[in-house]
Design an enzyme around this catalytic site. Structure first.
Site, PDB file in Angstrom:
ATOM      1  N   LYS A  38       0.846  -1.204   0.000  1.00  0.00           N
ATOM      2  CA  LYS A  38       0.000   0.000   0.000  1.00  0.00           C
ATOM      3  C   LYS A  38       0.875   1.245   0.000  1.00  0.00           C
ATOM      4  CE  LYS A  38      -0.431  -0.435   5.035  1.00  0.00           C
ATOM      5  NZ  LYS A  38      -1.283  -0.955   6.124  1.00  0.00           N
ATOM      6  N   ARG A 126     -10.971  -0.678  14.297  1.00  0.00           N
ATOM      7  CA  ARG A 126     -10.672   0.169  13.138  1.00  0.00           C
ATOM      8  C   ARG A 126     -11.471  -0.334  11.945  1.00  0.00           C
ATOM      9  NH1 ARG A 126      -4.629   0.787  10.540  1.00  0.00           N
ATOM     10  NH2 ARG A 126      -5.121  -1.330   9.899  1.00  0.00           N
ATOM     11  N   TYR A 241      16.047  30.271   7.602  1.00  0.00           N
ATOM     12  CA  TYR A 241      14.786  30.890   8.040  1.00  0.00           C
ATOM     13  C   TYR A 241      14.716  30.941   9.568  1.00  0.00           C
ATOM     14  CZ  TYR A 241      12.570  30.547   3.418  1.00  0.00           C
ATOM     15  OH  TYR A 241      12.241  30.681   2.094  1.00  0.00           O
TER      16      TYR A 241
END
Ligand SMILES: *Cc1c(COP(=O)(O)O)cnc(C)c1O
Length: 346
Positions: A38, A126, A241
């Site tokens: 996946k 789930r 930054y």
């Protein structure tokens, strides 16, 4: 002013290591292992990883979404199981060669008469049919019965044994149906967590399935980013930054071509370590979108055009994750689309 030949970082994925990890997981499990691909193979490329594992004899593949399953089927051709964890609607186009995971009584009814994998919920809350509905599973004939463990990375957690016990009860309701219990970490929980088919993902890709213990898996991913520029700065000079890092001594700063838009997470600002020829190189200042700065004062041999290793020995995905306050899974699935990817063949 020298310009480096190519500015993008190089992501190297060792398919031989993926295959070796799959074989090792099968040996520890003592029974076959599927491969979970996946999220584009956890960011490493479902197609090349799937091809390499299929060539090595892997016959069962899991993805999350229908589109992932269709793409993987096109790569693998007919034959191997391609299962879709999130399921899919009946009548969706081109799904004939894919196997849905059925996560509810409604899914079972909708897919009646077609092959499916039945997921029961044994304690993760789930996906899957919850225990109070198991009385209605009699007569269901799935190709596989599966559940998923919530805390396999904590071997002493009582939920592991509770889930294994509930799964045994579910299996008793469906005699003769093969079963699938453990994913990566569950494979290492011992014989009570063995089943007919384990479903590892993370460990295939080199993440440690035994947190707190030495990693039994081979590393798979290496990320090398070229140094675009180097500069000498005086003590008191700030970098990047937010001017969040200020040199305490005269320093050399190397700017490399990878940033948070590449999945080199901004949460690594001021925390990550890279390496150069085995030496640790501290990240300084903030990670910006396309660039990151490192203190290379103690690396006189480094030149513009050399590459720092951002992921590799001494800065593994698990180690970076710990520094960023996340898990190795998120480091891998965040790996950017702008890297030049090279695959070492299996
Ligand atoms: C993601 C997933 C896996 C693989 O888990 P890893 O921890 O990566 O091995 C297995 N089964 C299910 C249901 C999953 O969602």
């Amino acid at each position: 002013m020298a310009t480096v030949a190519a500015t993008e970082a190089v992501l190297t994925i060792d398919l031989a290591a993926v295959v070796a990890n799959w074989r090792r997981l099968g040996a520890v499990h003592g029974a076959p292992c599927a491969a979970v691909l996946k999220a584009d193979g956890y960011g490493l490329g479902a197609a090349p990883v799937g091809r390499a594992l299929a060539a090595a004899g892997c016959w069962h593949f899991f993805v999350a979404h229908l589109a992932e399953g269709l793409a993987l089927r096109a790569v693998l051709g007919p034959g191997p199981l391609v299962a879709v964890l999130n399921g899919f609607a009946t009548g969706a186009d081109g799904t004939a060669g894919l196997t849905p995971v059925l996560n509810s009584l409604a899914d079972i009814a909708a897919h009646q008469g077609r092959p499916g994998i039945l997921q029961v919920d044994t304690g993760m809350a789930r996906l899957g049919v919850p225990p109070q509905e198991w009385g209605r599973l009699a007569g269901v004939q799935p190709a596989l019965l599966m559940t998923h463990l919530a805390v396999p990375d904590q071997p002493d957690h009582p939920l592991n044994a509770a889930q294994a016990g509930r799964f045994a009860a579910a299996r008793a309701l469906l005699p003769g149906v093969p079963a699938s219990l453990a994913a990566s970490a569950g494979i290492f929980l011992g014989p009570d967590f063995a089943s007919d088919l384990a479903r590892p993902g993370a460990a295939l890709y080199g993440l440690n399935p035994t947190p707190g213990q030495p990693n039994p898996m081979l590393p798979v991913v290496r990320l090398e980013a070229p140094v675009l520029q180097m500069r000498e700065i005086a003590a008191g000079t700030s970098v990047g930054y937010g001017a969040s890092w200020v040199a305490e001594r005269p320093s050399r700063v190397a700017t490399v071509a990878a940033g948070y838009a590449d999945g080199y997470l901004r949460a690594l600002s001021g925390r990550a370590i890279a390496s150069f020829q085995g030496q640790p190189v501290p990240l300084i200042g903030r990670v910006s979108m396309d660039l990151t700065t490192f203190d290379v004062t103690d690396l006189p041999a480094l030149r513009p055009g050399d590459a720092l290793t951002l992921i590799g020995p001494g800065c593994t995905p698990d180690e970076l994750a710990e520094r960023a306050g996340t898990i190795g899974y998120e480091i891998l699935t965040s790996l950017g689309a702008r890297y030049r990817r090279q695959y070492q063949p299996a």
